[in-house]
Motif scaffolding. Sequence first.
Motif, PDB file in Angstrom:
ATOM      1  N   LEU A 254       0.830  -1.211   0.000  1.00  0.00           N
ATOM      2  CA  LEU A 254       0.000   0.000   0.000  1.00  0.00           C
ATOM      3  C   LEU A 254       0.861   1.255   0.000  1.00  0.00           C
ATOM      4  CD1 LEU A 254      -3.155   0.599   2.183  1.00  0.00           C
ATOM      5  CD2 LEU A 254      -1.461   2.397   1.881  1.00  0.00           C
ATOM      6  N   VAL A 255       1.755   1.338   0.960  1.00  0.00           N
ATOM      7  CA  VAL A 255       2.515   2.573   1.167  1.00  0.00           C
ATOM      8  C   VAL A 255       3.459   2.868   0.002  1.00  0.00           C
ATOM      9  CG1 VAL A 255       4.230   3.691   2.640  1.00  0.00           C
ATOM     10  CG2 VAL A 255       2.364   2.369   3.657  1.00  0.00           C
ATOM     11  N   VAL A 256       4.218   1.846  -0.434  1.00  0.00           N
ATOM     12  CA  VAL A 256       5.237   2.083  -1.466  1.00  0.00           C
ATOM     13  C   VAL A 256       4.625   2.463  -2.815  1.00  0.00           C
ATOM     14  CG1 VAL A 256       7.179   1.092  -2.728  1.00  0.00           C
ATOM     15  CG2 VAL A 256       6.901   0.604  -0.293  1.00  0.00           C
ATOM     16  N   PRO A 257       3.675   1.693  -3.376  1.00  0.00           N
ATOM     17  CA  PRO A 257       3.107   2.088  -4.678  1.00  0.00           C
ATOM     18  C   PRO A 257       2.385   3.438  -4.639  1.00  0.00           C
ATOM     19  CG  PRO A 257       2.587  -0.194  -4.187  1.00  0.00           C
ATOM     20  CD  PRO A 257       3.143   0.393  -2.938  1.00  0.00           C
ATOM     21  N   ALA A 258       1.679   3.713  -3.532  1.00  0.00           N
ATOM     22  CA  ALA A 258       0.982   4.991  -3.433  1.00  0.00           C
ATOM     23  C   ALA A 258       1.949   6.165  -3.398  1.00  0.00           C
ATOM     24  CB  ALA A 258       0.089   5.002  -2.191  1.00  0.00           C
ATOM     25  N   SER A 259       3.066   5.981  -2.690  1.00  0.00           N
ATOM     26  CA  SER A 259       4.067   7.050  -2.618  1.00  0.00           C
ATOM     27  C   SER A 259       4.757   7.259  -3.962  1.00  0.00           C
ATOM     28  CB  SER A 259       5.100   6.722  -1.538  1.00  0.00           C
ATOM     29  OG  SER A 259       4.491   6.561  -0.284  1.00  0.00           O
ATOM     30  N   VAL A 260       5.092   6.155  -4.634  1.00  0.00           N
ATOM     31  CA  VAL A 260       5.745   6.265  -5.944  1.00  0.00           C
ATOM     32  C   VAL A 260       4.808   6.877  -6.965  1.00  0.00           C
ATOM     33  CG1 VAL A 260       6.754   4.931  -7.851  1.00  0.00           C
ATOM     34  CG2 VAL A 260       7.344   4.374  -5.487  1.00  0.00           C
ATOM     35  N   ALA A 261       3.518   6.562  -6.888  1.00  0.00           N
ATOM     36  CA  ALA A 261       2.547   7.159  -7.806  1.00  0.00           C
ATOM     37  C   ALA A 261       2.505   8.673  -7.635  1.00  0.00           C
ATOM     38  CB  ALA A 261       1.165   6.557  -7.565  1.00  0.00           C
ATOM     39  N   ARG A 262       2.681   9.136  -6.424  1.00  0.00           N
ATOM     40  CA  ARG A 262       2.717  10.586  -6.180  1.00  0.00           C
ATOM     41  C   ARG A 262       3.940  11.215  -6.857  1.00  0.00           C
ATOM     42  NH1 ARG A 262       1.718  14.542  -2.209  1.00  0.00           N
ATOM     43  NH2 ARG A 262       2.213  16.496  -3.274  1.00  0.00           N
ATOM     44  N   LEU A 263       5.061  10.478  -6.897  1.00  0.00           N
ATOM     45  CA  LEU A 263       6.287  11.015  -7.470  1.00  0.00           C
ATOM     46  C   LEU A 263       6.332  10.899  -8.992  1.00  0.00           C
ATOM     47  CD1 LEU A 263       8.851   9.530  -4.916  1.00  0.00           C
ATOM     48  CD2 LEU A 263       8.096  11.909  -5.063  1.00  0.00           C
ATOM     49  N   LEU A 264       5.888   9.737  -9.521  1.00  0.00           N
ATOM     50  CA  LEU A 264       6.094   9.435 -10.938  1.00  0.00           C
ATOM     51  C   LEU A 264       4.806   9.321 -11.744  1.00  0.00           C
ATOM     52  CD1 LEU A 264       8.904   6.719 -10.611  1.00  0.00           C
ATOM     53  CD2 LEU A 264       9.151   9.205 -10.807  1.00  0.00           C
ATOM     54  N   GLY A 265       3.654   9.371 -11.092  1.00  0.00           N
ATOM     55  CA  GLY A 265       2.403   9.255 -11.837  1.00  0.00           C
ATOM     56  C   GLY A 265       1.925   7.813 -11.939  1.00  0.00           C
ATOM     57  N   ASP A 266       0.985   7.563 -12.831  1.00  0.00           N
ATOM     58  CA  ASP A 266       0.298   6.273 -12.913  1.00  0.00           C
ATOM     59  C   ASP A 266       0.876   5.322 -13.959  1.00  0.00           C
ATOM     60  OD1 ASP A 266      -1.518   6.981 -10.933  1.00  0.00           O
ATOM     61  OD2 ASP A 266      -2.868   7.959 -12.351  1.00  0.00           O
ATOM     62  N   ASP A 267       1.998   5.649 -14.562  1.00  0.00           N
ATOM     63  CA  ASP A 267       2.614   4.770 -15.553  1.00  0.00           C
ATOM     64  C   ASP A 267       3.256   3.583 -14.826  1.00  0.00           C
ATOM     65  OD1 ASP A 267       4.095   3.479 -17.502  1.00  0.00           O
ATOM     66  OD2 ASP A 267       4.741   5.327 -18.466  1.00  0.00           O
ATOM     67  N   VAL A 268       2.654   2.394 -14.961  1.00  0.00           N
ATOM     68  CA  VAL A 268       3.114   1.223 -14.213  1.00  0.00           C
ATOM     69  C   VAL A 268       4.536   0.827 -14.598  1.00  0.00           C
ATOM     70  CG1 VAL A 268       2.667  -1.224 -13.763  1.00  0.00           C
ATOM     71  CG2 VAL A 268       0.759   0.383 -13.921  1.00  0.00           C
ATOM     72  N   ARG A 269       4.842   0.831 -15.893  1.00  0.00           N
ATOM     73  CA  ARG A 269       6.188   0.438 -16.324  1.00  0.00           C
ATOM     74  C   ARG A 269       7.247   1.386 -15.760  1.00  0.00           C
ATOM     75  NH1 ARG A 269       7.935  -2.940 -20.051  1.00  0.00           N
ATOM     76  NH2 ARG A 269       5.863  -3.164 -20.980  1.00  0.00           N
ATOM     77  N   ARG A 270       6.953   2.651 -15.748  1.00  0.00           N
ATOM     78  CA  ARG A 270       7.899   3.629 -15.215  1.00  0.00           C
ATOM     79  C   ARG A 270       8.060   3.481 -13.696  1.00  0.00           C
ATOM     80  NH1 ARG A 270       6.851  10.110 -15.140  1.00  0.00           N
ATOM     81  NH2 ARG A 270       8.993  10.803 -14.781  1.00  0.00           N
ATOM     82  N   ALA A 271       6.989   3.034 -13.029  1.00  0.00           N
ATOM     83  CA  ALA A 271       7.011   2.967 -11.566  1.00  0.00           C
ATOM     84  C   ALA A 271       7.613   1.685 -11.027  1.00  0.00           C
ATOM     85  CB  ALA A 271       5.590   3.132 -11.028  1.00  0.00           C
ATOM     86  N   ILE A 272       7.568   0.597 -11.787  1.00  0.00           N
ATOM     87  CA  ILE A 272       7.966  -0.714 -11.265  1.00  0.00           C
ATOM     88  C   ILE A 272       9.378  -0.730 -10.662  1.00  0.00           C
ATOM     89  CG2 ILE A 272       8.682  -3.014 -12.050  1.00  0.00           C
ATOM     90  CD1 ILE A 272       6.099  -3.296 -13.511  1.00  0.00           C
ATOM     91  N   PRO A 273      10.422  -0.199 -11.319  1.00  0.00           N
ATOM     92  CA  PRO A 273      11.768  -0.269 -10.712  1.00  0.00           C
ATOM     93  C   PRO A 273      11.836   0.418  -9.353  1.00  0.00           C
ATOM     94  CG  PRO A 273      11.923   0.307 -13.035  1.00  0.00           C
ATOM     95  CD  PRO A 273      10.478   0.395 -12.683  1.00  0.00           C
ATOM     96  N   LEU A 274      11.260   1.617  -9.252  1.00  0.00           N
ATOM     97  CA  LEU A 274      11.317   2.336  -7.981  1.00  0.00           C
ATOM     98  C   LEU A 274      10.425   1.675  -6.929  1.00  0.00           C
ATOM     99  CD1 LEU A 274      12.504   4.683  -6.462  1.00  0.00           C
ATOM    100  CD2 LEU A 274      10.657   6.146  -7.310  1.00  0.00           C
ATOM    101  N   VAL A 275       9.294   1.131  -7.350  1.00  0.00           N
ATOM    102  CA  VAL A 275       8.415   0.417  -6.416  1.00  0.00           C
ATOM    103  C   VAL A 275       9.136  -0.798  -5.834  1.00  0.00           C
ATOM    104  CG1 VAL A 275       6.352  -1.035  -6.286  1.00  0.00           C
ATOM    105  CG2 VAL A 275       6.224   1.204  -7.365  1.00  0.00           C
ATOM    106  N   ALA A 276       9.809  -1.568  -6.689  1.00  0.00           N
ATOM    107  CA  ALA A 276      10.538  -2.751  -6.225  1.00  0.00           C
ATOM    108  C   ALA A 276      11.654  -2.360  -5.252  1.00  0.00           C
ATOM    109  CB  ALA A 276      11.115  -3.511  -7.417  1.00  0.00           C
ATOM    110  N   LEU A 277      12.422  -1.345  -5.601  1.00  0.00           N
ATOM    111  CA  LEU A 277      13.505  -0.897  -4.720  1.00  0.00           C
ATOM    112  C   LEU A 277      12.947  -0.340  -3.412  1.00  0.00           C
ATOM    113  CD1 LEU A 277      15.778   0.865  -7.366  1.00  0.00           C
ATOM    114  CD2 LEU A 277      16.353  -1.197  -6.072  1.00  0.00           C
TER     115      LEU A 277
END
Length: 325
Positions: A254-277
Amino acid sequence: MSLQRKRLSPATAWIIAAASLLVALSGVSLGVGVGNVFSGDAAANLDLVLSSRLPRTLAVVLTGASLAIAGLVMQSLVRNRFVDPMISGTGQSAALGILAITILAPATSIFLKVLVASAAACIGTALFLRLVRRLPPEDPYVVALFAIVYGGIIGALATALAWHYDLLQFLDVWMSGEFSGIMRGRYEILWLIAAVMVAAWWVADRLTILSLGQATATGLGLDFKATLRVGLLIVSIVSGLTVATVGALPFVGLVVPASVARLLGDDVRRAIPLVALGGAVLVLVSDICGRLIRFPYEIPAGTVMGVVGAAAFLLLIFNRSFRHV
């Protein structure tokens, strides 16, 4: 002719920072424990690192990264940033599946338990997705509250069954993320999560389109039901593997994807590396803190994550900018 220095994009800068922090924390994790690996017999210390510390660190990183990605996928399926597989019925369903196979066939191998847990998680998550469609999508808090209630009902069912068969202690192990028992030879099945991460990367663009809603996604030519099934399979396998191997870890998805979405938007491919890290870093910090708070005793990483994640969840709720993320 002067060369202009190319500036890093915000996404790349965040990824580099998160990767650097993960490497540093991994080094700390290898050195934290009752046995001192920096003094004494070098051969014995090396064996300790290879047999216990390194497997534990790898298990923590794999678990954190996969749970964060599973949360990102599930949030795309539900179209809501306040949903986490481990608190919305998926993790509880996986534990219920393991409990059922333990009652019916106690000598079952860990691989079969993972399969049963993944199947149960798939059924529980599919039911959740079917029910959540009846809720008003414009109010994200209603979906979040329903997810918590739904997970609580399945968890209560698992507790009642475990109490009846005197398996409450086993259920507590499956519902509390714990890495103290991870050693060489007892975590390798977690590497299957790597294949699930590749699958998430493969369908990332389709998940981004799917998060726009069924009507829009279908209008753009997406096979909505097929993509929904793939996303459901990803979430279920990750949950089954995690619960069967190390137990449930709340709030990571919950916390990590929601925070990354705030930084990078809703593009899943763009968010996956930062979400995983981000997921790996968050769980690694929780595990290290759990080992240090009452050293030489340990507090389960799931307990630490529950406290940290609950506080982060409240911050997300009270932050108005997240309501439309």
